[in-house]
Enzyme design. Sequence first.
Site, PDB file in Angstrom:
ATOM      1  N   ARG A 164       0.759  -0.974  -0.050  1.00  0.00           N
ATOM      2  CA  ARG A 164      -0.020   0.054   0.111  1.00  0.00           C
ATOM      3  C   ARG A 164       0.786   1.172  -0.013  1.00  0.00           C
ATOM      4  O   ARG A 164       0.359   2.182   0.619  1.00  0.00           O
ATOM      5  CB  ARG A 164      -1.023   0.119   1.097  1.00  0.00           C
ATOM      6  CG  ARG A 164      -1.754  -1.179   1.363  1.00  0.00           C
ATOM      7  CD  ARG A 164      -2.936  -1.146   0.064  1.00  0.00           C
ATOM      8  NE  ARG A 164      -3.962  -2.102   0.491  1.00  0.00           N
ATOM      9  CZ  ARG A 164      -3.956  -3.462  -0.056  1.00  0.00           C
ATOM     10  NH1 ARG A 164      -2.697  -3.730  -0.574  1.00  0.00           N
ATOM     11  NH2 ARG A 164      -4.831  -4.021   0.221  1.00  0.00           N
ATOM     12  N   SER A 237     -10.669   0.079   3.423  1.00  0.00           N
ATOM     13  CA  SER A 237      -9.872  -0.183   4.573  1.00  0.00           C
ATOM     14  C   SER A 237      -9.249   1.210   5.341  1.00  0.00           C
ATOM     15  O   SER A 237      -8.298   2.161   4.571  1.00  0.00           O
ATOM     16  CB  SER A 237      -8.777  -0.925   4.224  1.00  0.00           C
ATOM     17  OG  SER A 237      -9.323  -2.305   4.010  1.00  0.00           O
ATOM     18  N   GLU A 333      -4.541   4.593   6.037  1.00  0.00           N
ATOM     19  CA  GLU A 333      -4.604   4.333   4.483  1.00  0.00           C
ATOM     20  C   GLU A 333      -4.673   5.382   3.834  1.00  0.00           C
ATOM     21  O   GLU A 333      -4.031   5.935   2.747  1.00  0.00           O
ATOM     22  CB  GLU A 333      -5.165   2.901   4.054  1.00  0.00           C
ATOM     23  CG  GLU A 333      -4.609   2.504   2.789  1.00  0.00           C
ATOM     24  CD  GLU A 333      -5.673   1.365   2.435  1.00  0.00           C
ATOM     25  OE1 GLU A 333      -5.538   0.147   2.996  1.00  0.00           O
ATOM     26  OE2 GLU A 333      -6.431   1.401   1.386  1.00  0.00           O
TER      27      GLU A 333
END
Length: 349
Positions: A164, A237, A333
Amino acid sequence: MQINPDFSLAAHNTLALAAQARAFARVESLDELRQARVWARAEGLGILPLGEGSNVVFAGDVDALVMQLASRGRQLLDSDDTTHCLRVAAGENWHAFVTWAVGQGYSGLANLALIPGTVGAAPIQNIGAYGVELEQFVEAVQVVHLDSGVEQTLSAADCGFAYRDSIFKRELTDVVVTAVDFRLPLKAPAQARYPSLAVYLEAQGITEPGGMDVYNAVVAIRGARLPDPATDPNAGSFFKNPVVAESVAKALAGQYSGMPTYPAGEGRIKIPAAWLIEQAGWKGEQRNGVGVHPGHALVLVNYGANSGARLLELARAIQLSVQERFGVALEMEPRVYGEVQGAAQGAGQ
Ligand SMILES: Cc1cc2nc3c(=O)[nH]c(=O)nc-3n(C[C@H](O)[C@H](O)[C@H](O)COP(=O)(O)OP(=O)(O)OC[C@H]3O[C@@H](n4cnc5c(N)ncnc54)[C@H](O)[C@@H]3O)c2cc1C
């Protein structure tokens, strides 16, 4: 191309947070991008590139030109016996591209079906799902530097992809991605080992899945599991799964016998953030018009506060309680933009 002053971003982020941009432009070509850049420089404004707003938190108003990438197009660049290289414009919808690609027999992308957003945003956080990450298919990323206007081709290695993460979240924040070049295998074996995917396929009686089987399975699993931003405004998320030293994971597993762990490279262990958040008692918790989804502890939902500041307060409270209970830091995130109470929020989350 039109430049819209004082533009509401509420419909341009999947959390449906209220925020105004100083200006907004939807750019459909390199020419329009150049015009918008020249306008912003003349006005002394910074530029914030935006796709479909599915991975951003607007903490408040954005004092910049928000530039939405809306360019379209796919082009075959070259081919050999086993692969094709395709250039795809930044403004293409990611899921539409995956659907098309799997239909054409480029089955490797099937695991990444139904991820919201644009092709241009996909390299920013190296999107991943069901055991596959974007970086496996990237040949190059085409960018324009916002300060100089210079165009550049970055190889996959230049992009510094990680879990990520990429160079675009670290050293190279002042660029806009205009297209992504994908190297797609013609006969990629289906990647169906990811536990929930394997269980689903087995339940369907599919023992030797092809790309289309994996695609259909991912679409079905995601459709059933993930809260829909149209009804529960969210950004997917909200926290990355923390990766800790093996010794730390062992000590925690000794204390919490049910704690799931996954290998994450030499001496490193990944712990599901959702498990930590649920254990800390946050699942289903609501306060001040924001909350943690009752079915999915990793998903923070705007239940009507429409305020990025409220959402970030909740995120910080979760981070603090997980840190206190487990000694593990949770990293956000989505990227944060906009101003809260006069304090500028940076992008480096
Ligand atoms: C329900 C839901 C499920 C999700 N599931 C997943 C998942 O399984 N896996 C996963 O990895 N992610 C997931 N996400 C996160 C999100 O879909 C991805 O991060 C996606 O790539 C964001 O695309 P976007 O166009 O909406 O980007 P935006 O939210 O518009 O932008 C995200 C960031 O990229 C920058 N950016 C956008 N376009 C460009 C560009 N052309 N050039 C330079 N910078 C740019 C923005 O400035 C911002 O910093 C999910 C989100 C939601 C809402």
